[in-house]
Scaffold this active site. Structure first.
Site, mmCIF file in Angstrom:
data_model
loop_
_atom_site.group_PDB
_atom_site.id
_atom_site.type_symbol
_atom_site.label_atom_id
_atom_site.label_comp_id
_atom_site.label_asym_id
_atom_site.label_seq_id
_atom_site.Cartn_x
_atom_site.Cartn_y
_atom_site.Cartn_z
ATOM 1 N N LYS A 54 0.837 -1.207 0.000
ATOM 2 C CA LYS A 54 0.000 0.000 0.000
ATOM 3 C C LYS A 54 0.873 1.259 0.000
ATOM 4 C CE LYS A 54 -3.879 -2.414 2.015
ATOM 5 N NZ LYS A 54 -4.591 -2.865 3.199
ATOM 6 N N GLN A 98 -4.975 -1.723 9.438
ATOM 7 C CA GLN A 98 -4.832 -3.035 8.808
ATOM 8 C C GLN A 98 -5.453 -4.112 9.700
ATOM 9 O OE1 GLN A 98 -3.480 -3.519 5.654
ATOM 10 N NE2 GLN A 98 -4.228 -5.610 5.894
ATOM 11 N N ASP A 121 -11.452 2.593 3.615
ATOM 12 C CA ASP A 121 -11.842 1.194 3.410
ATOM 13 C C ASP A 121 -13.354 1.073 3.199
ATOM 14 O OD1 ASP A 121 -9.724 -0.566 3.286
ATOM 15 O OD2 ASP A 121 -9.505 -0.738 5.466
#
Ligand code: NDP
Length: 285
Positions: A54, A98, A121
């Site tokens: 990422k 995460q 997200d």
């Protein structure tokens, strides 16, 4: 006849290029650099790889990425405090924690703490609710990436039968809504579905997001169907496989995504897209 191989790597590379150009323009016209904060609690090896990828993708697109590492035994309250700090930071336009986090951290509460406008997200209940009510804003990256792949492949969706296997909050459920908005007739399957192949074999578009290698075999697929394999499974020999038995399904399907090189690269590209969109929206406020 062998199915078209849907090339997610190329689609993602094209998209990342487009995003890079938009980031550059944003900097020139508004003096703003999109910023993404990625919080990793602990040292899970798979998570470390995801986080590294990422950051690399951000760097290549000109997005500022902040690497926040917290030790494995960080108390839940400290993770919450870090997220709140990032919520207040004007240089951070997107926040990603995460998952999964270590046991003592409550993932659900962490997601609920992220400011919805920075929730790149798309997992916050506000963003889920917006999607459900037809006002999508921050859409989860993987299902959004699947829609992009269908689009660039030129798949007609209106009136088609779409079957999704898997009903998670991060893939299956949002995927169903996105296909519904494109006027598909959507069926959702899960571990309690009685006759899985009855549902998969009538699908014009079949999306599998389960995590069981080889679950979808050729006899479960309608001739000419578009098959999207979201699954990522690590096999005993260390290689990666999807949920779809690719070699046999490609003899029946019209188009199919490989693993790796299908949906996976789209997820990161959509994370960049969401970060860019969050930055643009912040300028409007
Ligand atoms: P979850 O474990 O949260 O959900 C799996 C879903 O599959 C559940 O709804 C479960 O049903 C269903 N299921 C399990 N076994 C069966 C079965 N035998 N038949 C039918 N349905 C079944 O997984 P995720 O949604 O998080 O991820 C799914 C897969 O996609 C994983 O392999 C993951 O690694 C991958 N993934 C890939 C991404 C990418 O970028 N390409 C991003 C995110 C995930 P029930 O609800 O009844 O338990």
């Amino acid at each position: 006849m062998s199915a078209e191989r849907i090339d997610g790597k190329k689609a993602a590379a094209d998209l990342r290029k487009e995003i890079g150009a938009e980031v550059k323009k944003l900097k020139e016209e508004h003096g703003v650099t999109p910023g993404l904060a990625v919080v990793l609690v602990g040292e899970d090896p798979a998570s470390q790889v995801y986080v590294r990828n990422k950051h690399r993708a951000c760097k290549n697109a000109g997005i500022e990425s902040r690497d926040i590492r917290l030790p494995e035994d960080t108390p839940h309250s400290e993770v919450v405090a870090k997220v709140k700090e990032l919520n207040e930071d004007p240089q951070v336009h997107g926040i990603l924690v995460q998952l999964p986090t270590p046991e003592q951290v409550d993932d659900e509460e962490i997601i609920n703490t992220i400011a919805p406008e920075k929730d790149v997200d798309g997992f916050h209940p506000v963003n889920m609710g917006k999607l459900l009510s037809g006002q999508p804003e921050m859409v989860p990256c993987t299902p959004k990436g699947v829609m992009h792949l269908l689009d660039v492949t030129g798949v007609e969706l209106e009136g088609k039968e779409a079957t999704i296997v898997g009903r998670s909050n991060i893939v299956g459920k949002p995927q169903a809504m996105l296909l519904l908005y494109e006027h598909c007739t959507v069926t959702m399957c899960h571990s309690r579905t009685r006759d899985l192949s009855e549902h998969t074999s009538r699908a014009d578009i079949l999306v599998s997001a389960v995590g069981v290698p080889g679950l979808i075999t050729a006899d479960m697929v309608k001739e000419g169907a578009v098959v999207i394999d979201v699954g990522i499974n690590r096999l005993d020999d260390g290689s990666l496989a999807g949920d779809v038995a690719y070699d046999e399904v490609k003899e029946v399907a019209g188009a199919v995504t490989p693993v790796p090189g299908g949906v996976g690269p789209m997820t990161i590209a959509m994370l960049l897209r969401n970060t860019l969109e969050a930055t643009k929206r912040s300028l409007e406020h």
